[in-house]
Design an enzyme around this catalytic site. Structure first.
Site, PDB file in Angstrom:
ATOM      1  N   GLY A   1       0.811  -1.210   0.000  1.00 24.32           N
ATOM      2  CA  GLY A   1       0.000   0.000   0.000  1.00 24.32           C
ATOM      3  C   GLY A   1       0.838   1.252   0.000  1.00 24.32           C
ATOM      4  O   GLY A   1       2.054   1.216   0.218  1.00 24.32           O
TER       5      GLY A   1
ATOM      6  N   GLY B   1       1.175   5.468   1.218  1.00 31.09           N
ATOM      7  CA  GLY B   1       0.794   6.520   2.139  1.00 31.09           C
ATOM      8  C   GLY B   1       1.142   7.869   1.559  1.00 31.09           C
ATOM      9  O   GLY B   1       1.612   7.970   0.423  1.00 31.09           O
ATOM     10  N   ALA B   2       0.914   8.912   2.328  1.00 29.18           N
ATOM     11  CA  ALA B   2       1.170  10.264   1.850  1.00 29.18           C
ATOM     12  C   ALA B   2       2.631  10.452   1.463  1.00 29.18           C
ATOM     13  O   ALA B   2       2.944  11.098   0.465  1.00 29.18           O
ATOM     14  CB  ALA B   2       0.770  11.269   2.928  1.00 29.18           C
ATOM     15  N   PHE B   3       3.540   9.896   2.257  1.00 31.84           N
ATOM     16  CA  PHE B   3       4.970  10.007   1.977  1.00 31.84           C
ATOM     17  C   PHE B   3       5.636   8.642   1.898  1.00 31.84           C
ATOM     18  O   PHE B   3       6.861   8.558   1.948  1.00 31.84           O
ATOM     19  CB  PHE B   3       5.677  10.819   3.076  1.00 31.84           C
ATOM     20  CG  PHE B   3       5.162  12.213   3.238  1.00 31.84           C
ATOM     21  CD1 PHE B   3       5.506  13.209   2.331  1.00 31.84           C
ATOM     22  CD2 PHE B   3       4.333  12.543   4.291  1.00 31.84           C
ATOM     23  CE1 PHE B   3       5.030  14.498   2.483  1.00 31.84           C
ATOM     24  CE2 PHE B   3       3.855  13.830   4.457  1.00 31.84           C
ATOM     25  CZ  PHE B   3       4.201  14.815   3.546  1.00 31.84           C
TER      26      PHE B   3
ATOM     27  N   GLN C   1       5.566   4.077   1.072  1.00 34.48           N
ATOM     28  CA  GLN C   1       5.069   2.837   0.509  1.00 34.48           C
ATOM     29  C   GLN C   1       5.408   1.725   1.489  1.00 34.48           C
ATOM     30  O   GLN C   1       6.438   1.776   2.162  1.00 34.48           O
ATOM     31  CB  GLN C   1       5.701   2.552  -0.856  1.00 34.48           C
ATOM     32  CG  GLN C   1       5.197   3.471  -1.962  1.00 34.48           C
ATOM     33  CD  GLN C   1       5.852   3.159  -3.296  1.00 34.48           C
ATOM     34  OE1 GLN C   1       7.057   3.307  -3.441  1.00 34.48           O
ATOM     35  NE2 GLN C   1       5.064   2.729  -4.253  1.00 34.48           N
TER      36      GLN C   1
ATOM     37  N   LYS D   1       8.290  -0.300   5.705  1.00 37.07           N
ATOM     38  CA  LYS D   1       7.697   0.987   5.363  1.00 37.07           C
ATOM     39  C   LYS D   1       8.804   1.909   4.867  1.00 37.07           C
ATOM     40  O   LYS D   1       9.723   2.251   5.612  1.00 37.07           O
ATOM     41  CB  LYS D   1       6.995   1.591   6.577  1.00 37.07           C
ATOM     42  CG  LYS D   1       6.298   2.924   6.291  1.00 37.07           C
ATOM     43  CD  LYS D   1       5.593   3.434   7.536  1.00 37.07           C
ATOM     44  CE  LYS D   1       4.863   4.744   7.275  1.00 37.07           C
ATOM     45  NZ  LYS D   1       4.170   5.237   8.486  1.00 37.07           N
TER      46      LYS D   1
ATOM     47  N   ASP E   1      -4.876   6.957  18.756  1.00 45.37           N
ATOM     48  CA  ASP E   1      -5.456   6.728  17.427  1.00 45.37           C
ATOM     49  C   ASP E   1      -5.897   5.275  17.282  1.00 45.37           C
ATOM     50  O   ASP E   1      -5.698   4.655  16.240  1.00 45.37           O
ATOM     51  CB  ASP E   1      -4.446   7.084  16.342  1.00 45.37           C
ATOM     52  CG  ASP E   1      -5.115   7.345  14.991  1.00 45.37           C
ATOM     53  OD1 ASP E   1      -6.328   7.662  14.978  1.00 45.37           O
ATOM     54  OD2 ASP E   1      -4.438   7.229  13.953  1.00 45.37           O
TER      55      ASP E   1
END
Length: 504
Positions: free
Chosen positions: A72, A74-76, A78, A94, A188
Site C-alpha cells: 500500500g 501513504g502520503a509520503f 510505501q 515501510k 489513534d
C-alpha cells in the site's frame, strides 16, 4: 446486490488471485543467501495485486531485505511485504520518502520510531529495524498477514459478542502495557489501526444467518483464547499520534521529579482516557457494524462527540447483551474522570465473560425503530447494485502503514464508515486540546485539515510532540462546509430492509 455481497465477492476473488500469484512467483530462498542475489530477486518480483507485472522498487539501505510485493501507499510512503535475510522471516518494510518531508514531518518520524522502540508487547506491532539513508527512512516491522480489522468488520457485517470480546481484550492488554509500563498513550486506536494474524477458519455446524441479516457470513466456530472468523492475535499499529505522558525512569509525569504541576498530572489522566474512549468506539463498531458517532453536518458531529450523544439503535442492538451496552457506556462517558480506566475495564463482568449484570447498571438506550421517528444518521451499510464500483486493481490506502491484502471497493457505504470514524476520532483529540464544537467547525474550514489544527496546538510548544494526522478534513467538507457522504438513517437500505422484515 448489496455492497457487502459485492465486497465479499471481491475478497474471494482477491484471495484466490493472490494465491495463484504467490504460487507463480515463489522463490526458493534457500538456493542462495548472497545479498546481491536477493537484491536482484527483489527487482524481479511483481505486485501481487494485479495481472500486469509491476517491478518492485529497489532501495538503498535495504540490501538485507528481499522486497516481495507492494502492500500500500501513504502520503509520503510505501509499504512492502519483504523477506529478511538475517531474520529468515517475512516482515513489513515501510519506505518513507524523506526528501518530500519538511523538518516537522521528519521529527515526527523519529518520534514515532523512538516510541515504537520502547514498546515490546505481543499485541503491538514490533519494530525490528530502522534505517536512514540520504533520501529515505526505512521502518522494518512485524508483518500482520491478516491486515486491518476494519475489513473483517465489513466482511462479516458485525461480530458476535464472543469474537468482539476476544479482540477488545487483546487491545486492552496492549493499552495497559502502553499506559502502565511505557507511559505512552496511543491516541489513534481504531479498526484501521488494529491488525491481526490470521488463524484457520472453522465453519460453524448448521449455520443459519440472522433473520435481519440473511447475507451475513458465518464467522465460524469460536475457540476461547484463539479466536474466530480467521482472526487470531491482534496487533496495535501506527504510533504517529502517540505521546509520552511520563518518564519510565522516574515513573512520574514528564518533568523533574517532585515538580510536576497539577495540570501535567491531570494531562496524563486525560490523555490515557482518550484511549479508553477509543476502545469504546471500537467495541461499539464491532458489535453492530457502524460507529457510535455520525452526522451529516460536521458541526453537529462535533457536538455529538463532545457531548457523548450516541444511541443503541433498534433493531441493531436488540440482541446484544445489556452488559455489553453497560461497558460501552462507561467507556464513552464524556467526563474522563468518570470514564473507565484500563483497570476498571478488566473488572467489568462482560470482559470476564460473566452473565451477571453490573450492580450499578447505567446505560440508557434510545431506541428508534421506525423511519417516521426522529431524524437519525446512520452509515449506509448497503447500497443498490448500480452504486457498486468494484475496482479491477487494489485501492491503496493513505491512512495506514500496514495494509490488508483485501481490496476496498469505492462505495459510499465503506468510505462513509471510514470517514465518520476518522472525523469522530480527530474531533475527540481536538476536544482534548480544548476546542469547543463551535471552534472545531469554524477552525476546520479555515485551516483545511485536522492535521493542521493539532499541529498548531501541539508543536508550537514542543517540537518532539509532532503528530501526523491521516484524516484531511477538507476531503469531507464541500465548498459550503457540507459533508458529501450520506449518513442519513432514512436513506439506509440496511435500515429499510430490516424494517420491512420486522413489519412482515
Amino acid at each position: 446486490m448489496s455492497i457487502l455481497a459485492g465486497f465479499k465477492n471481491l475478497l474471494k476473488h482477491s484471495k484466490s488471485s493472490k494465491g495463484r500469484s504467490n504460487a507463480s512467483k515463489s522463490v526458493d530462498v534457500s538456493v542462495n543467501r548472497d545479498v546481491a542475489a536477493y537484491t536482484e530477486l527483489a527487482a524481479k518480483n511483481v505486485n501481487a495485486g494485479g495481472d500486469e507485472e509491476i517491478r518492485v522498487a529497489n532501495y538503498p539501505g535495504l540490501e538485507k531485505y528481499q522486497l516481495i510485493e507492494n502492500l500500500g501507499d501513504g502520503a509520503f510512503s510505501q509499504v512492502y511485504k519483504a523477506y529478511s535475510i538475517d531474520r529468515k522471516e517475512h516482515v513489513a518494510v515501510k519506505v518513507i520518502r524523506k526528501y518530500e518531508m519538511n523538518k516537522k514531518q521528519r521529527q515526527g518520524v523519529f518520534k514515532e520510531v523512538n516510541i515504537m522502540r520502547r514498546v515490546k508487547h505481543k499485541n503491538v506491532v514490533n519494530l525490528f529495524d530502522f534505517v536512514e539513508t540520504e533520501d529515505f527512512y526505512h521502518l522494518v516491522m512485524e508483518l500482520a498477514e491478516g491486515g486491518e480489522l476494519f475489513h473483517q468488520i465489513v466482511n462479516f457485517t458485525y461480530f458476535s459478542e464472543n469474537l468482539a470480546r476476544h479482540i477488545i481484550i487483546q487491545v486492552a492488554e496492549a493499552v495497559k502495557h502502553l499506559h502502565d509500563v511505557c507511559g505512552i498513550v496511543h491516541r489513534d486506536i481504531k479498526p484501521e489501526n488494529l491488525l491481526f494474524q490470521p488463524i484457520e477458519y472453522l465453519p460453524s455446524q448448521n449455520y443459519t444467518p440472522p433473520s435481519l441479516e440473511p447475507n451475513k457470513l458465518d464467522e465460524g466456530m469460536f475457540l476461547e483464547g484463539i479466536g474466530a472468523g480467521g482472526i487470531g492475535r491482534i496487533l496495535i499499529a501506527d504510533f504517529g499520534f502517540s505521546k509520552v505522558v511520563w518518564n519510565s525512569k522516574t515513573a512520574t509525569p514528564c518533568g523533574t521529579v517532585g515538580y510536576a504541576a497539577p495540570e501535567i498530572v491531570n494531562d496524563e489522566l486525560y490523555s490515557k482516557n482518550v484511549d479508553m474512549w477509543a476502545m469504546g468506539c471500537v467495541l461499539h463498531t464491532m458489535l453492530c457494524g457502524f460507529p457510535p458517532f455520525f452526522d451529516e453536518n460536521i458541526k453537529d458531529l462535533a457536538s455529538k462527540v463532545v457531548n457523548g450523544e450516541f444511541e443503541f439503535l433498534s433493531p441493531w442492538w436488540d440482541d446484544i447483551s445489556d452488559s455489553a451496552k453497560d461497558l460501552i457506556t462507561h467507556l464513552l462517558t464524556v467526563d474522563p474522570r468518570e470514564r473507565y480506566d484500563i483497570h476498571q475495564f478488566f473488572q467489568h463482568p462482560w470482559i470476564k465473560g460473566e452473565s451477571k449484570m453490573p450492580e450499578n447498571f447505567t446505560y440508557k438506550p434510545k431506541l428508534h425503530g421506525t423511519p417516521g421517528g426522529p431524524k437519525l444518521s446512520l452509515p449506509r451499510s448497503l447500497v443498490s447494485k448500480g452504486e457498486i464500483d468494484i475496482p479491477t486493481t487494489p485501492i491503496k490506502s493513505a491512512t495506514h502503514p500496514l495494509l490488508s491484502s483485501y481490496s476496498e471497493p469505492k462505495t459510499p457505504g465503506v468510505s462513509s464508515v471510514h470517514e465518520a470514524m476518522g472525523v469522530a476520532y480527530d474531533i475527540r483529540r481536538l476536544n482534548h486540546l480544548g476546542f469547543s464544537p463551535e471552534q472545531l467547525s469554524k477552525k476546520s474550514m479555515n485551516t483545511g485539515s485536522i492535521k493542521e489544527l493539532i499541529l498548531d496546538e501541539e508543536t508550537t510548544t514542543d517540537d518532539d510532540d509532532y503528530i501526523i494526522s491521516s484524516f484531511p478534513l477538507n476531503d469531507t467538507l464541500g465548498s459550503e462546509g457540507k459533508d458529501p457522504f450520506s449518513l442519513n438513517l432514512k436513506e439506509s437500505s440496511l435500515y429499510s430492509r430490516r424494517s420491512a422484515k420486522r413489519v412482515n
